[in-house]
Design a protein around this motif. Structure first.
Motif, PDB file in Angstrom:
ATOM      1  N   HIS A  51      -6.485  -0.386   5.885  1.00  0.00           N
ATOM      2  CA  HIS A  51      -6.712  -1.323   6.974  1.00  0.00           C
ATOM      3  C   HIS A  51      -8.145  -1.365   7.532  1.00  0.00           C
ATOM      4  CE1 HIS A  51      -2.468  -1.391   6.653  1.00  0.00           C
ATOM      5  NE2 HIS A  51      -2.207  -0.345   7.384  1.00  0.00           N
ATOM      6  N   ASP A  65      -3.869   6.528   4.680  1.00  0.00           N
ATOM      7  CA  ASP A  65      -2.870   5.649   5.298  1.00  0.00           C
ATOM      8  C   ASP A  65      -3.525   4.490   6.061  1.00  0.00           C
ATOM      9  OD1 ASP A  65      -0.269   4.875   6.130  1.00  0.00           O
ATOM     10  OD2 ASP A  65      -0.494   5.948   8.029  1.00  0.00           O
ATOM     11  N   MET A  66      -4.642   4.768   6.701  1.00  0.00           N
ATOM     12  CA  MET A  66      -5.228   3.762   7.603  1.00  0.00           C
ATOM     13  C   MET A  66      -6.640   3.303   7.209  1.00  0.00           C
ATOM     14  SD  MET A  66      -2.891   3.166   9.887  1.00  0.00           S
ATOM     15  CE  MET A  66      -3.718   2.341  11.251  1.00  0.00           C
ATOM     16  N   HIS A  76      -6.066  -1.814  18.917  1.00  0.00           N
ATOM     17  CA  HIS A  76      -6.779  -2.258  17.710  1.00  0.00           C
ATOM     18  C   HIS A  76      -8.046  -2.933  18.222  1.00  0.00           C
ATOM     19  CE1 HIS A  76      -2.437  -2.506  16.831  1.00  0.00           C
ATOM     20  NE2 HIS A  76      -2.734  -2.218  15.596  1.00  0.00           N
ATOM     21  N   PHE A 104       6.267  11.271   3.636  1.00  0.00           N
ATOM     22  CA  PHE A 104       5.206  10.330   3.275  1.00  0.00           C
ATOM     23  C   PHE A 104       3.863  10.828   3.796  1.00  0.00           C
ATOM     24  CE2 PHE A 104       2.562   6.967   5.212  1.00  0.00           C
ATOM     25  CZ  PHE A 104       2.096   6.354   4.064  1.00  0.00           C
ATOM     26  N   LYS A 124      -2.924   9.510  14.963  1.00  0.00           N
ATOM     27  CA  LYS A 124      -1.592   9.487  15.579  1.00  0.00           C
ATOM     28  C   LYS A 124      -1.621  10.313  16.863  1.00  0.00           C
ATOM     29  CE  LYS A 124       0.492   7.616  11.905  1.00  0.00           C
ATOM     30  NZ  LYS A 124       0.840   6.202  11.912  1.00  0.00           N
ATOM     31  N   ARG A 169       8.262  10.484   9.469  1.00  0.00           N
ATOM     32  CA  ARG A 169       7.801  10.150   8.115  1.00  0.00           C
ATOM     33  C   ARG A 169       7.048  11.318   7.474  1.00  0.00           C
ATOM     34  NH1 ARG A 169       4.627   4.890   7.301  1.00  0.00           N
ATOM     35  NH2 ARG A 169       3.266   5.751   8.899  1.00  0.00           N
ATOM     36  N   LYS A 215      -3.195 -10.289  10.658  1.00  0.00           N
ATOM     37  CA  LYS A 215      -3.223 -10.402  12.125  1.00  0.00           C
ATOM     38  C   LYS A 215      -4.082 -11.598  12.519  1.00  0.00           C
ATOM     39  CE  LYS A 215      -2.547  -5.434  12.929  1.00  0.00           C
ATOM     40  NZ  LYS A 215      -1.303  -5.271  13.671  1.00  0.00           N
ATOM     41  N   ILE A 217       1.885   6.543  18.789  1.00  0.00           N
ATOM     42  CA  ILE A 217       3.014   7.145  18.095  1.00  0.00           C
ATOM     43  C   ILE A 217       2.565   8.322  17.222  1.00  0.00           C
ATOM     44  CG2 ILE A 217       4.443   5.052  18.004  1.00  0.00           C
ATOM     45  CD1 ILE A 217       3.414   4.596  15.145  1.00  0.00           C
ATOM     46  N   GLU A 250      -3.473   5.280  17.630  1.00  0.00           N
ATOM     47  CA  GLU A 250      -2.038   5.026  17.770  1.00  0.00           C
ATOM     48  C   GLU A 250      -1.445   6.046  18.728  1.00  0.00           C
ATOM     49  OE1 GLU A 250       0.100   3.305  14.181  1.00  0.00           O
ATOM     50  OE2 GLU A 250      -1.142   4.848  13.286  1.00  0.00           O
ATOM     51  N   HIS A 264      -1.272  -5.517   5.817  1.00  0.00           N
ATOM     52  CA  HIS A 264      -0.765  -6.363   6.905  1.00  0.00           C
ATOM     53  C   HIS A 264      -1.779  -6.574   8.026  1.00  0.00           C
ATOM     54  CE1 HIS A 264       0.217  -2.572   8.973  1.00  0.00           C
ATOM     55  NE2 HIS A 264       0.331  -3.277  10.079  1.00  0.00           N
ATOM     56  N   PHE A 265      -2.806  -5.701   8.103  1.00  0.00           N
ATOM     57  CA  PHE A 265      -3.831  -5.937   9.124  1.00  0.00           C
ATOM     58  C   PHE A 265      -4.537  -7.280   8.892  1.00  0.00           C
ATOM     59  CE2 PHE A 265      -5.201  -2.126  11.780  1.00  0.00           C
ATOM     60  CZ  PHE A 265      -3.922  -1.615  11.819  1.00  0.00           C
ATOM     61  N   LYS A 297       0.848  -1.185   0.000  1.00  0.00           N
ATOM     62  CA  LYS A 297       0.000   0.000   0.000  1.00  0.00           C
ATOM     63  C   LYS A 297       0.887   1.240   0.000  1.00  0.00           C
ATOM     64  CE  LYS A 297      -0.179   1.724   3.903  1.00  0.00           C
ATOM     65  NZ  LYS A 297      -0.344   2.304   5.197  1.00  0.00           N
TER      66      LYS A 297
HETATM   67  C1  BG6 Z   1       0.918   1.244   8.468  1.00  0.00           C
HETATM   68  C2  BG6 Z   1       0.804   2.743   8.428  1.00  0.00           C
HETATM   69  O1  BG6 Z   1       0.343   0.676   7.335  1.00  0.00           O
HETATM   70  O2  BG6 Z   1       0.285   0.736   9.617  1.00  0.00           O
HETATM   71  C3  BG6 Z   1       1.394   3.347   9.685  1.00  0.00           C
HETATM   72  O3  BG6 Z   1       1.458   3.268   7.301  1.00  0.00           O
HETATM   73  C4  BG6 Z   1       0.781   2.717  10.910  1.00  0.00           C
HETATM   74  O4  BG6 Z   1       1.194   4.764   9.702  1.00  0.00           O
HETATM   75  C5  BG6 Z   1       0.837   1.184  10.834  1.00  0.00           C
HETATM   76  O5  BG6 Z   1       1.478   3.175  12.056  1.00  0.00           O
HETATM   77  C6  BG6 Z   1       0.084   0.539  11.981  1.00  0.00           C
HETATM   78  O6  BG6 Z   1       0.305  -0.839  11.960  1.00  0.00           O
HETATM   79  P1  BG6 Z   1       0.252  -1.698  13.302  1.00  0.00           P
HETATM   80  O7  BG6 Z   1       0.224  -3.120  12.866  1.00  0.00           O
HETATM   81  O8  BG6 Z   1       1.470  -1.319  14.072  1.00  0.00           O
HETATM   82  O9  BG6 Z   1      -0.979  -1.257  14.013  1.00  0.00           O
END
Ligand code: BG6
Length: 474
Positions: free
Chosen positions: A239, A234-235, A332, A225, A325, A222, A181, A217, A215, A177-178, A147
């Motif tokens: 995801h 992004d999210m 999650h 980006f 953020k 970044r 999980k 963080i 999140e 990647h979500f 992505k």
């Molecule tokens: C990424 C985003 O795809 O997923 C990031 O680009 C985000 O901004 C991250 O922090 C969150 O992934 P996870 O698995 O740490 O919740």
């Protein structure tokens, strides 16, 4: 199952994703015995970032030491390290990569399958894909694409057209990647293996759904980006919409990639176009002072929105999605809010009072994950007094999580096995961008929020008459 022999080519091998996730993840797979009997991993990057094989191995070792769950030591590491080589590639000069791939294939022997992982910025996708087509590398190959998959409908369509000119859909693995999980897969088990849950998983019993990924963080350097992307792209488009697809889908006819993805795409088909008045965009205070951020930036670092699905199962049940953020916690969580019983027979709960919530099912998919229910019980004693309580299932306490894979590990393995169940499909992605168009065209202005909070105050109005299930009540 163990995949066929492979040569994996990692584009973007010197980048952040390779360092944090992909190289440590590949080693974890090797250590768990899940990589093929014979394999080679060829790192690649443009020639100005070219590395020698030894330097690539050293970087992989450092990355794995810093970010990996399996530490780079022992005979397993030796063996893994020997499988790593490097071949630079520029669009007009794929020479070094071609010879590295040829050598790797000879080392593996026979006719190994090729897997290209494109961990590169979207601006580089097209030239890499075209190079794979022109050089013949695309033969006998699958491709993993990272992505963000486009930034709107036209760009996603253009990207799909480029990829389809070289790879047919059955060989394209758009990674989110979500979906790797553990708890996401478990949504299927929970819903379709239990008589307890699926019968109530609909508008008759559920008043609303929350998909909440705050999140802690910030943007972590970044800026470049993030400024061009923002939290929605992004999210959410990636995801959170994908999670919604799994939560909301109809039972698939069978557990195959085709059935699962057909059902998920139908959810996206039924999604109403986003209404910008039902969206809160936020920006944390101090974001505009981050290095690399425009002092007048309108990029959102937070978003909360209401989504409606116009189908028989969910008509009238709002889905509230939130991510951002610099919020209070990194979590999650998916919450199903249940309707009140038909009649209020009991006095208001003693503790919690008006604060007490209706029943909730809370799926916490922080790896390895938890599932909790919240409901009311009678407090012991002569008076009929209710109190809110709950039951919790905890993956970590119930299973040996040694065997659990992280999102990326699971998905790279699935791509090697050719299983597309947990990957996104071109029609679904395009439909999500189409449904997002009104918001992209007229986004509401960003509202400031304090770092460490849960977003701008207006998010409470967005979800009313319900309430956000996070932060957890103690
Ligand atoms: C990424 C985003 O795809 O997923 C990031 O680009 C985000 O901004 C991250 O922090 C969150 O992934 P996870 O698995 O740490 O919740």
């Amino acid at each position: 199952p163990v995949p066929d022999d492979h040569v994996v080519v990692l584009f973007g091998a010197t980048g952040d994703l390779a360092r944090r996730k992909l190289l440590p993840g590949l080693f974890h797979l090797a250590k768990a015995g899940l990589l093929p009997a014979r394999y080679r991993i060829v790192g690649s990057a443009p020639s100005q970032a070219a590395l020698s094989d030894d330097d690539f191995r050293k970087r992989a070792r450092e990355a794995t030491a810093e970010f990996g769950r399996s530490k780079p030591e022992g005979p397993e590491w030796q063996e893994f390290e020997e499988a790593l080589t490097f071949g630079a590639a520029d669009p007009d000069d794929p020479g070094p990569l071609l010879s590295a791939v040829r050598k790797a294939e000879q080392a593996v022997g026979g006719k190994p399958r090729r897997l290209f992982h494109l961990a590169v910025p979207p601006t580089a996708f097209a030239s890499v894909i075209e190079m794979l087509g022109a050089t013949g590398l695309a033969e006998n190959a699958r491709v993993i694409v990272e992505k963000p998959f486009g930034t709107d409908l036209p760009s996603a369509q253009a990207l799909n057209a480029t990829i389809h000119s070289v790879f047919d859909e059955s060989r394209i693995f758009r990674i989110d990647h979500f979906l790797g999980k553990e708890s996401v897969d478990n949504i299927l088990a929970l819903r379709f293996a239990n008589g307890l849950f699926e019968p109530v998983w609909n508008r008759d019993h559920i008043s609303h759904v929350q998909i909440d990924v705050p999140e802690k963080i910030g943007i972590e350097g970044r800026a470049q980006f993030f400024e061009g992307t923002g939290t929605f792209r992004d999210m959410i488009v990636t995801h959170l919409f994908q999670l919604m697809g799994f939560m909301a889908m109809e039972p698939p006819a069978e557990l195959t990639a085709k059935s699962l993805r057909d059902e998920k795409e139908k959810v996206f088909q039924s999604m109403r176009h986003l209404d910008p008045t039902q969206v809160v965009r936020g920006q944390y205070e101090g974001y505009r002072d981050e290095p690399g951020v425009d002092p007048r930036s309108d990029t959102e670092t937070f978003i909360a929105l209401r989504v409606e699905l116009d189908n028989w199962r969910w008509a009238g049940v709002p889905f509230f999605l939130r991510s951002g953020k610099s919020l209070g916690e990194g979590r999650h969580v998916v919450t199903l809010g249940f309707r009140e019983p038909a009649l209020r027979m009991f006095p208001v709960p003693a503790r919690g009072g008006a604060e007490a919530r209706n029943n909730e099912l809370v799926i916490d998919f922080d790896d390895p994950g938890r599932i909790a229910t919240r409901f009311l019980v009678k407090e012991p004693g002569p008076a009929m007094r209710l109190e809110e309580t709950g039951m919790v299932f905890d993956y970590a306490g119930s299973f040996n999580s040694m065997y659990a894979l992280e999102g990326y590990e699971r998905l790279i393995l699935d791509a090697m096995l050719g299983d597309q169940s947990l990957f996104t499909r071109s029609d679904g992605i395009e439909r999500l961008w189409e449904a997002s168009a009104p918001l992209l065209a007229t986004p509401p202005p960003v509202e400031p929020y304090t770092p460490g909070s849960w977003g701008p105050e207006s998010i409470d109005r967005l979800i009313a008459p319900y309430r956000w299930s996070l932060p957890d009540r103690r």
